[in-house]
Design an enzyme around this catalytic site. Structure first.
Site, mmCIF file in Angstrom:
data_model
loop_
_atom_site.group_PDB
_atom_site.id
_atom_site.type_symbol
_atom_site.label_atom_id
_atom_site.label_comp_id
_atom_site.label_asym_id
_atom_site.label_seq_id
_atom_site.Cartn_x
_atom_site.Cartn_y
_atom_site.Cartn_z
ATOM 1 N N ARG A 333 0.859 -1.185 0.000
ATOM 2 C CA ARG A 333 0.000 0.000 0.000
ATOM 3 C C ARG A 333 0.893 1.233 0.000
ATOM 4 O O ARG A 333 1.504 1.578 1.008
ATOM 5 C CB ARG A 333 -0.906 -0.002 1.236
ATOM 6 C CG ARG A 333 -1.790 1.226 1.386
ATOM 7 C CD ARG A 333 -2.722 1.028 2.574
ATOM 8 N NE ARG A 333 -3.439 2.233 2.933
ATOM 9 C CZ ARG A 333 -2.980 3.153 3.777
ATOM 10 N NH1 ARG A 333 -1.786 3.026 4.328
ATOM 11 N NH2 ARG A 333 -3.712 4.208 4.064
ATOM 12 N N SER A 404 -12.944 -2.928 1.430
ATOM 13 C CA SER A 404 -13.101 -2.378 2.783
ATOM 14 C C SER A 404 -14.562 -2.022 3.016
ATOM 15 O O SER A 404 -15.203 -1.403 2.158
ATOM 16 C CB SER A 404 -12.276 -1.098 2.938
ATOM 17 O OG SER A 404 -10.922 -1.391 2.778
ATOM 18 N N LYS A 433 -3.487 5.679 9.078
ATOM 19 C CA LYS A 433 -4.325 6.010 7.918
ATOM 20 C C LYS A 433 -4.856 7.417 8.105
ATOM 21 O O LYS A 433 -5.673 7.670 9.002
ATOM 22 C CB LYS A 433 -5.466 4.998 7.811
ATOM 23 C CG LYS A 433 -6.203 5.045 6.479
ATOM 24 C CD LYS A 433 -7.145 3.841 6.334
ATOM 25 C CE LYS A 433 -7.713 3.669 4.934
ATOM 26 N NZ LYS A 433 -8.572 4.750 4.486
#
Ligand SMILES: Nc1ncnc2c1ncn2[C@@H]1O[C@H](COP(=O)(O)OP(=O)(O)OP(=O)(O)O)[C@@H](O)[C@H]1O
Ligand SMILES: Cc1ncsc1CCO
Ligand SMILES: [Mg+2]
Length: 505
Positions: A333, A404, A433
């Site tokens: 990511r 998600s 995040k």
């Protein structure tokens, strides 16, 4: 494969697969040590596929043949104590000459002598692929996993098998135990290489009304094992084998049509279809479907350069350490300011793929569908704001798609049939995040399951060694972490400790 332009591969698309053409060009010699019931059918089937069969019955003969062999089949269907000695010698010779061996443990669910023969051969460590019907594969796993075989009275069945409920988990775990891929056949066929799992939704019930379609499949898989190496830059072992299964099963479907659904004529029609089929069928058909088993999601590590001081070297070291520590899944990511893009991101993604491959870790890319296709990752994980799920599925084909989900509203809006697993969070407060949603707590996992979410679930957000168990108790199969591993002094040890929570769950 999908034909579509991809920015990472400069307008090029996937080229077609030419597995059958390669096999027929090579015309591999397949030494078959098989049962008395299926010898002629197996020889004719191998010829139809484009391989060269030879049946061998003693070591003296095998010593000459092995020099030219491309693959070997050991099928224990009509085992005797003498033949058992021969199987062991054959396995030794194959190992010496580096010839891949497929083992078919015929009827090992039906009798304990057969089971002990299959287990001894597996114990000798030279088997390259185990292929059986679902009942046989389940019997091998139960014996190895639960040490059950000594007292097993057998199933009271013949060599044919039934459906097994948790067969995808069984083959994944068995493949990891044996360090070789496992194929389990039945209404659906399943294959795992210990990292990925695929189901193959093809075949026809008539295939069980003649004896030996499973036995011939073992021989056909052996033939294809001899050319598998040239495809490994494009396909994982599991994908390669799933394509072979699809080819074989689609031939079965076409034969059923052609023979007027009569079992006597089916054998002939099946050989005809194996003979006439070409590679086009593999490039068009819904050949395989990804399966996510709970064990694959146990310890799911997510990382990008933003999590390790913007250093590619540190990223690679951290991921390698996490893999060594036993993570089961890794997601690349790359997100935020000063992160890698374009060709640099592509190069890093490729290096990460190689690390994951070396440790049997499932490799997922976050958001960037084109990158996932370009490097041949095992799958992609997308959020609610990214490309819609149906487009992701169309683009990714048989690769894994993760989504998600944060709330019941999002669940309602999500076209969940196109996803293979769901990430739910943030279950705890997190600093990893920037655009994280409102905290949902571990209870959200159970809540979404009660609302109808039946996909395997991984919890995410602020998970540590201390709170991980609550996430599992709420119904998740695993925990996704960034900082618990990337921020640890020793990422390998951190990963190891997270795997421990599953031991005494
Ligand atoms: N119910 C079914 N529907 C569709 N295809 C099936 C079904 N059962 C088996 N098959 C197909 O038949 C082939 C043989 O699988 P099967 O599980 O019957 O092997 P087996 O029991 O080892 O056979 P044998 O020992 O007789 O050779 C596989 O290609 C499989 O996909
Ligand atoms: C019927 C049968 N019995 C032993 S081997 C065999 C062929 C299918 O496996
Ligand atoms: Mg069989």
């Amino acid at each position: 494969m999908i034909e579509r332009e991809n920015p990472y591969i400069c307008g090029r698309a996937w080229t077609e697969l030419h597995m059958l053409q390669e096999l027929r060009m090579k015309n591999p010699l397949v030494v078959c040590i098989t049962n008395n019931v299926v010898k002629t059918f197996t020889a004719n089937g191998l010829l139809a596929v484009g391989a060269s069969p030879v049946m061998s019955e003693c070591v003296e003969d095998l010593e000459n043949l092995i020099v030219h062999a491309s693959a070997m089949l050991i099928n224990i269907g009509t085992v005797t104590p003498d033949k058992f000695e021969y199987y062991k010698s054959a396995l030794r010779l194959a190992k010496q000459h580096r010839v891949p061996v497929v083992l078919d443990p015929v009827g090992c669910h039906a009798g304990s002598y057969r089971l002990s023969v299959a287990l001894d051969l597996l114990d000798a460590q030279g088997i390259s692929l185990l292929r059986g019907n679902q009942s046989e594969i389940k019997a091998v796993y139960a014996a190895l996993h639960d040490n059950q075989h000594e007292s097993s009275p057998g199933s009271g069945q013949g060599v044919d098998g039934g459906q097994v409920d948790d067969i995808s988990s069984v083959i994944y775990n068995l493949s990891r135990l044996l360090h070789c891929p496992v194929v389990a056949t039945g209404t659906l066929d399943y294959v795992s290489d210990g990292t990925r799992v695929y189901s193959v939704p093809h075949g026809h019930p008539l295939m069980t009304s003649v004896t030996g379609t499973g036995c011939l499949l073992g021989a056909v898989l052996a033939a294809f094992m001899s050319i598998s190496g040239i495809f490994f830059n494009r396909l994982s072992q599991a994908e390669f084998l799933a394509y072979v299964l699809a080819y074989y099963d689609i031939a079965g479907e076409r034969a059923a049509e052609a023979c007027g659904m009569l079992s006597g004529s089916f054998s002939t029609a099946f050989i005809d279809e194996l003979y006439t089929m070409n590679d086009a069928v593999l490039n068009e058909a819904d050949a395989m479907r990804p399966v996510i088993v709970p064990e694959q999601l146990k310890v799911y590590f997510i990382c990008g350069t933003q999590d390790v001081g913007h250093s590619e070297d540190t990223l690679l070291e951290t991921v390698q350490a996490a893999c060594r520590g036993g993570v089961t899944c890794f997601q690349y990511r790359e997100k935020g300011d000063n992160t890698l893009i374009g060709i640099d991101k592509l190069a890093t993604a490729q290096k990460l793929k190689n690390i994951c491959a070396a440790y049997n870790v499932l490799y997922i890319i976050n958001d960037d569908v084109a990158l996932a296709v370009a490097v041949g990752a095992d799958g992609v994980h997308v959020g609610q704001e990214d490309m819609n799920l149906e487009s992701v599925r169309n683009y990714m084909g048989h690769k894994v798609v993760g989504i998600s989900i944060h709330s019941q509203e999002e669940l309602k809006q999500t076209d969940i049939v196109h996803a293979d697993y769901a990430g739910i969070g943030p279950v705890y407060p997190t600093g990893s995040k920037a655009d994280a949603q409102a905290l949902c707590g571990p209870e959200r996992i159970g809540e979404l399951q009660r609302a109808g979410l039946s996909l395997p679930i991984v919890g995410i957000g602020g998970i540590t060694l201390d709170n991980a168990k609550e996430v599992l108790h709420e119904g998740a199969c695993g925990v996704a972490v960034i900082s618990a591993i990337a921020g640890a002094d020793d990422p390998c040890e951190a990963a190891q400790q997270l795997t421990q929570i599953f031991k005494d769950k």
